[in-house]
Design a protein around this motif. Structure first.
Motif, PDB file in Angstrom:
ATOM      1  N   UNK A 144       0.917  -1.063  -0.074  1.00 51.25           N
ATOM      2  CA  UNK A 144       0.126  -0.078  -0.078  1.00 51.25           C
ATOM      3  C   UNK A 144       0.785   1.395  -0.086  1.00 51.25           C
ATOM      4  N   UNK A 145       0.336   2.172  -0.456  1.00 51.65           N
ATOM      5  CA  UNK A 145       1.145   3.613  -0.637  1.00 51.65           C
ATOM      6  C   UNK A 145       1.435   4.365   0.788  1.00 51.65           C
ATOM      7  N   UNK A 146       2.593   4.779   0.984  1.00 54.07           N
ATOM      8  CA  UNK A 146       3.144   5.233   2.243  1.00 54.07           C
ATOM      9  C   UNK A 146       3.927   4.340   2.946  1.00 54.07           C
ATOM     10  N   UNK A 147       3.953   2.951   2.519  1.00 52.25           N
ATOM     11  CA  UNK A 147       4.743   2.179   3.321  1.00 52.25           C
ATOM     12  C   UNK A 147       5.997   2.258   3.033  1.00 52.25           C
ATOM     13  N   UNK A 148       6.936   1.914   3.939  1.00 54.70           N
ATOM     14  CA  UNK A 148       8.619   1.787   3.954  1.00 54.70           C
ATOM     15  C   UNK A 148       9.169   0.881   4.235  1.00 54.70           C
ATOM     16  N   UNK A 149       9.957   0.289   3.598  1.00 56.74           N
ATOM     17  CA  UNK A 149      10.711  -0.944   3.692  1.00 56.74           C
ATOM     18  C   UNK A 149      12.075  -0.745   4.010  1.00 56.74           C
ATOM     19  N   UNK A 150      12.770  -1.194   5.039  1.00 60.32           N
ATOM     20  CA  UNK A 150      14.080  -0.630   5.204  1.00 60.32           C
ATOM     21  C   UNK A 150      15.134  -1.769   5.086  1.00 60.32           C
ATOM     22  N   UNK A 151      16.544  -1.822   5.388  1.00 62.94           N
ATOM     23  CA  UNK A 151      17.575  -2.376   4.888  1.00 62.94           C
ATOM     24  C   UNK A 151      17.421  -3.999   5.208  1.00 62.94           C
ATOM     25  N   UNK A 152      17.847  -4.706   4.144  1.00 56.31           N
ATOM     26  CA  UNK A 152      17.910  -6.110   4.236  1.00 56.31           C
ATOM     27  C   UNK A 152      16.769  -6.948   4.658  1.00 56.31           C
ATOM     28  N   UNK A 153      15.550  -6.387   4.277  1.00 56.48           N
ATOM     29  CA  UNK A 153      14.580  -7.132   4.332  1.00 56.48           C
ATOM     30  C   UNK A 153      13.893  -7.844   3.210  1.00 56.48           C
ATOM     31  N   UNK A 154      13.034  -8.850   3.278  1.00 60.18           N
ATOM     32  CA  UNK A 154      12.766  -9.525   2.379  1.00 60.18           C
ATOM     33  C   UNK A 154      11.064  -9.648   2.436  1.00 60.18           C
ATOM     34  N   UNK A 155      10.576  -9.467   1.155  1.00 60.29           N
ATOM     35  CA  UNK A 155       9.005  -9.607   1.322  1.00 60.29           C
ATOM     36  C   UNK A 155       8.724 -10.835   0.131  1.00 60.29           C
ATOM     37  N   UNK A 156       8.009 -11.787   0.495  1.00 58.26           N
ATOM     38  CA  UNK A 156       8.055 -12.818  -0.318  1.00 58.26           C
ATOM     39  C   UNK A 156       6.901 -12.979  -1.097  1.00 58.26           C
ATOM     40  N   UNK A 157       6.763 -13.717  -2.192  1.00 55.75           N
ATOM     41  CA  UNK A 157       5.710 -13.886  -2.892  1.00 55.75           C
ATOM     42  C   UNK A 157       4.178 -14.041  -2.274  1.00 55.75           C
ATOM     43  N   UNK A 158       3.245 -13.289  -2.716  1.00 55.49           N
ATOM     44  CA  UNK A 158       1.807 -13.539  -2.489  1.00 55.49           C
ATOM     45  C   UNK A 158       1.502 -12.591  -1.260  1.00 55.49           C
TER      46      UNK A 158
END
Length: 562
Positions: free
Chosen positions: A379-393
């Protein structure tokens, strides 16, 4: 109508609508168990249906080898986790409307049912109404001609709810049948409403659907109406049809062969008498229950399967967003105004191969060292920082903060405004509602008794964290439990059972030591917040605030009646 099923069913939730399901499955000879949390309700059922076993937990239902179908009629906030657990146990599942709280949850249930080879059916009752089936025949045969527009009205004085608005309580049935009649998905959804009994819960809503073919439809629902009205009107260029469910059976479905003639460039209507269409007098719910048993026995797809339930959730979600934005048009194609990442497809459970450009997801900030797999929605406005992993689905809401070295997924759902601090892993089966705080290095488990040499992912249990809950640093949430709304799990605590709404729990194993306000302060002995002044009262095992309304609940999550 009779049927001898190969397998019995258990009805989970036997309240206002569940008791009708109990009655019908018992009459069909298929009722194996009744599950409810109210001991007095179960006592009355044992008197009414001697020989039918009762229990108070879904765990007992799923431990019964005689139960092959699970019928879920609990509040819809439980539909996703209970249906998922039943599917994972190898049962066929019938879920009362709506299928889940959001389309992403519904899609996960559809995917799981397909993977497990299970029947997944949604209780959209009007699809089994003899008058609606005849109306569908008239539309599909062309007897009404080209359909110009449709409207549905579901009005009454009550049943008034505080957990949801009238859109979610009344409109799912209407959306379902309008989509079936249209045979297409609306490209725009607009909704407006009025709040009269509660400043944040709409008592009256009007929803407009614009379809790609030019067909238009609207739905008017209200629980503030002087009399009961349940009417569906379909206007074709050859005939018009009216299904009025408040009329006697011989008069429920009527057509009107009105004609419009043009004289001197002026349209002149010529009226025709109403023609009633005879339909079989039969209880729609009995037909619906019979259909589920037949799908179980024949391993066939239900008329109202999971995919149909997801289409309804797509429209409901768009209508809710429009309602919240003052009637602004919304797209019903997906639940969020986001786009999938441009990263290449990854191997199952693996990284996409490189981090996406920060600008490849509109309105989202992704650090260059982070990985986001293909098929993720953010979603808009979300921030994801260093070395993170968001997996499929996985589906992450708006305005979230994902800290360093966080792993999310696959197929995890996170609501709006959540904060996940450093070194947290959120595995498949965990669902975070809006406004959840996950402290540094806290832990979610996914199976109860892991061993390296014994594969047990088929035994994974779902975990639900309700809106506004706080999970302190280094705490552990043992899988298969629910953390209640605005609950507070202290740092280092180990949660081994459900945590009630607003509860403060500490220790190993975690025990309740107090109650918390939604603002984060501990309540005094009178259940009043010493900071914001909010008053609370006991409701079941937890608390409810008398001064605040949970935004998640306002969206509406269940409705019992037609």
């Amino acid at each position: 109508m009779s049927h001898t099923p190969r397998h019995g069913v258990a009805v989970v939730g036997s309240g206002y609508w569940g008791r009708n399901l109990v009655r019908n499955f018992h009459a069909l000879g298929a009722l194996e168990r009744i599950c409810d949390t109210d001991a007095e309700v179960l006592r009355r059922f044992r008197e009414q249906y001697p020989g039918v076993r009762t229990c108070m937990s879904l765990t007992d239902v799923l431990a019964d080898d005689g139960v092959r179908g699970v019928v879920i009629a609990t509040p819809a906030e439980k539909h996703f986790t209970q249906a998922r657990e039943a599917l994972l146990s190898g049962r066929d599942v019938y879920v009362e409307k709506p299928l889940a709280l959001a389309a992403a949850e519904g899609r996960e249930l559809v995917r799981l049912a397909q993977a497990e080879g299970r029947v997944l059916m949604v209780g959209h009752l009007l699809h089994y109404h003899p008058a609606f089936l005849e109306l569908m025949r008239l539309v599909e045969s062309g007897e009404l001609g080209r359909i110009n527009y449709m409207y549905s009205q579901r009005l009454n004085l009550g049943k008034i709810r505080r957990e949801e608005n009238s859109l979610w309580s009344f409109a799912p049935h209407d959306i379902s049948i309008l989509l079936a009649l249209a045979g297409e998905t609306p490209e725009r959804v607009r909704a407006v409403g009025g709040n009269y009994l509660h400043q944040r819960i709409a008592d009256v809503t009007v929803t407009h659907l614009d379809f790609p073919s030019g067909l238009k439809a609207h739905i008017f629902v209200s629980w503030l109406h002087p009399f009961k009205e349940q009417r569906l009107v379909v206007v074709g260029d050859r005939k018009m049809a009216v299904l009025d469910d408040t009329r006697p059976w011989p008069e429920k479905l009527a057509t009107y062969a009105h004609r419009i003639d043009w004289e001197g460039h002026m349209p002149i209507p010529t009226r025709a008498d109403e023609a009633f269409h005879p339909v079989a007098e039969d209880e729609p719910l009995r037909r619906e229950c019979q259909h589920f048993l037949e799908c179980m026995d024949q391993r066939s797809a239900p008329r109202t399967g999971g995919e149909e339930g997801v289409r309804v959730l797509d429209v409901l979600g768009a209508a809710q967003r429009s309602l919240e934005s003052g009637g602004a048009p919304q797209c019903a194609a997906s639940g969020r105004e986001t786009a999938p990442t441009a990263a290449p497809e990854s191997e199952p459970g693996g990284a996409a191969g490189h981090a996406p450009d920060a600008g490849s997801i509109p309105g989202v900030s992704v650090h260059e060292s982070a990985y986001v797999d293909d098929g993720v929605r953010i979603g808009q406005g979300t921030k994801i920082w260093h070395f993170s992993h968001i997996m499929r689905g996985s589906d992450i809401g708006r305005d979230c903060r994902i800290g360093q070295s966080v792993v999310i997924g696959p197929d995890v759902r996170i609501g709006d405004g959540c904060k996940v601090q450093n070194n947290v892993s959120i595995y498949s089966g965990v669902t975070l509602e809006d406004g959840v705080f996950c402290g540094p290095s806290m832990v979610f488990t996914n199976v109860r008794n892991p061993r390296c040499h014994i594969p047990r992912m088929h035994e994974a249990l779902p975990t639900l964290v309700r809106a506004g809950a706080t999970l302190g640093a280094n705490c552990t949430i043992v899988c298969g439990h629910t953390i209640g709304r605005s609950a507070f799990v202290g740092a280092g605590a180990v949660v081994t059972k459900d945590v009630p709404d607003h509860a403060l729990v500490l220790g190993n194993p975690a025990r309740r030591t107090g109650w918390m306000c939604a603002c984060g302060e501990q309540l005094d002995d009178t259940l009043t917040c010493p900071v914001c002044g909010a008053h609370h009262e006991m409701r079941g095992p937890g608390l409810v605030s008398l001064d605040q309304t949970n935004p998640r609940a306002e969206r509406g999550t269940y409705g019992d009646e037609v």
